[in-house]
Scaffold this motif. Structure first.
Motif: not given
Length: 417
Positions: A137-158, A160-163
């Motif tokens: 999934a891709f739901h955005g790049r805010t902290l909550m929507t990054t946590a919802l997004t189902g791909k690490v790189a490049p969206y979650k990498k670096l 830290g702790t997400l909701p």
């Protein structure tokens, strides 16, 4: 005259690398489904600003509506002094949205902001906090929507702790070896072993995954999700940010399944090139947040509301829902022909709804090579997929058949071995 190379050097010096550019040329002007760069070169646009310009670049009716609003006023903040355009647009969307019963709409600026607020609304309405999302999934790049997004790189990498309190179900993709049955078994397992259903506020799903690869949510999956939500008092959120506004041959992609979500997020094509996003949902759910709990300084900006009302008019008057279906049939027919040839790079997994289409190439390197060759031939393409293996196609719905064929001819040459 400033060259593309000179401007790109300025971009590198002035703007961080965290935001990438698919192309190293710069737009000078646009018209319907064509773009020209600052050096005068013409391009056919098969990206539409990532599904934003469904009504084409600079549609005359959209331009006229914005010009008229510009002469009246540009900003008051709806929370300070409201204006009719916001109300009129909400009324139009409440009538169009596939929501059971009375609906209400609130506006924001981006798709991520819409998703973020849909989660807030779901939590307020249910008194629960957990959210279930899908892999890819891709739901955005805010902290909550990054946590919802189902791909690490490049969206979650670096970052830290997400909701927390987010659980993920594998999305059914046959070429990844995941069936609808597999997805539903995992959902059942999560609700039995990890997440108390009485603590889950919502399940969020894209009716067609965007960044994840243009994989279509089978109707049986969406119907099963509706049943699970009804059983446990969970809200179903349809993320229509990329799929909405005629793109898939329906006004909203979830309509292909016949089910009604409780909340729906929208953005991109709604504004026809002007920034606007929204959440529409069942009225009693939307009214669960106390006054002041939702809002945005620029949300539902006057110029964007004027543009959006014009976009809805154009979709209806020019029959763009049906046009999207015709575009899709034309493109997929050509893709299928390519998949049967051995003188081209292997074209596999041709798929799509309406004018939201994709196919796979052997790997991300092949995709990069083809998009580069196509660009050199004057065609703008973008990629997607968990492994970067997919080419996606999002031409404006106002594009002519002749321009579609010209663009596909360029792409075919780029696929030659």
């Amino acid at each position: 005259m400033t060259t593309n190379a000179e401007l790109y050097a300025r971009r590198i010096a002035a703007i961080p690398k965290g935001v990438i550019n698919g192309l190293q040329v710069f737009a000078a002007r646009a018209e319907n489904a064509e773009l020209w760069d600052i050096e005068g070169r013409r391009y056919i646009d098969f990206a539409a600003g990532i599904a934003v310009c469904n009504t084409g670049h600079r549609h005359p009716k959209v331009v006229a509506a914005v010009e008229a609003q510009l002469k009246a006023f540009t900003h008051t903040a709806f929370q300070v002094m409201p204006y009719e355009g916001y109300i009129a647009l909400a009324e139009r969307l409440n009538a169009l949205a596939p929501i059971d019963g009375p609906a209400k709409t609130i506006f924001f600026n981006t798709g991520a902001e819409a998703v973020e607020n849909a989660v807030k609304i779901a939590r307020a309405a249910t008194g629960r906090t957990g959210i279930i999302a899908f892999s890819g999934a891709f739901h955005g790049r805010t902290l909550m929507t990054t946590a919802l997004t189902g791909k690490v790189a490049p969206y979650k990498k670096l970052f830290g702790t997400l909701p927390g309190e987010i659980w993920r179900v594998p999305f059914p993709v046959p070429q990844y070896g995941v069936s609808v049955e597999d997805s539903l078994k995992m959902l059942d397992s999560i609700l039995r072993t990890d997440a108390d259903p009485e603590r889950v506020a919502a399940i969020i799903v894209e009716p067609v995954q965007g960044e994840g690869g243009f994989h279509i949510a089978p109707p049986e999956l969406l119907k099963a999700l509706r049943k699970v939500c009804d059983t446990h008092g969970i809200l179903l959120i349809a993320d229509e940010v990329q799929t909405g506004f005629a793109r898939t041959g329906k006004m909203f992609a979830v309509e292909h399944s016949g089910i009604a979500p409780d909340l729906m997020t929208m953005a991109k094509a709604l504004g026809g090139g002007f920034p606007i996003a929204g959440v529409v949902g069942r009225a009693e759910i939307m009214d669960s947040v106390d006054g002041g709990g939702l809002g945005s300084t620029y949300g539902g900006a006057p110029l964007s509301c004027a543009a959006s009302l014009a976009v809805l008019d154009v979709i209806a008057e020019e029959g763009l829902v049906a046009r999207a279906a015709a575009i899709g049939e034309r493109m997929r027919s050509r893709f299928t022909q390519w998949s049967q040839r051995n003188d081209l790079l292997p074209v596999t997994n041709v798929r799509g709804l309406g004018a939201m289409n994709a196919f796979d190439l052997p790997d991300a390197a092949a995709v990069k090579a083809v998009t580069t060759k196509a660009f050199e031939g004057g065609l703008i393409l973008i990629s997607c997929g968990v492994y970067g293996e997919s080419l996606r196609f999002l031409p404006p719905l106002t594009i002519s058949d002749a321009l579609i064929d010209e663009g596909l001819d360029v792409l075919e040459k780029a696929l030659v071995l």
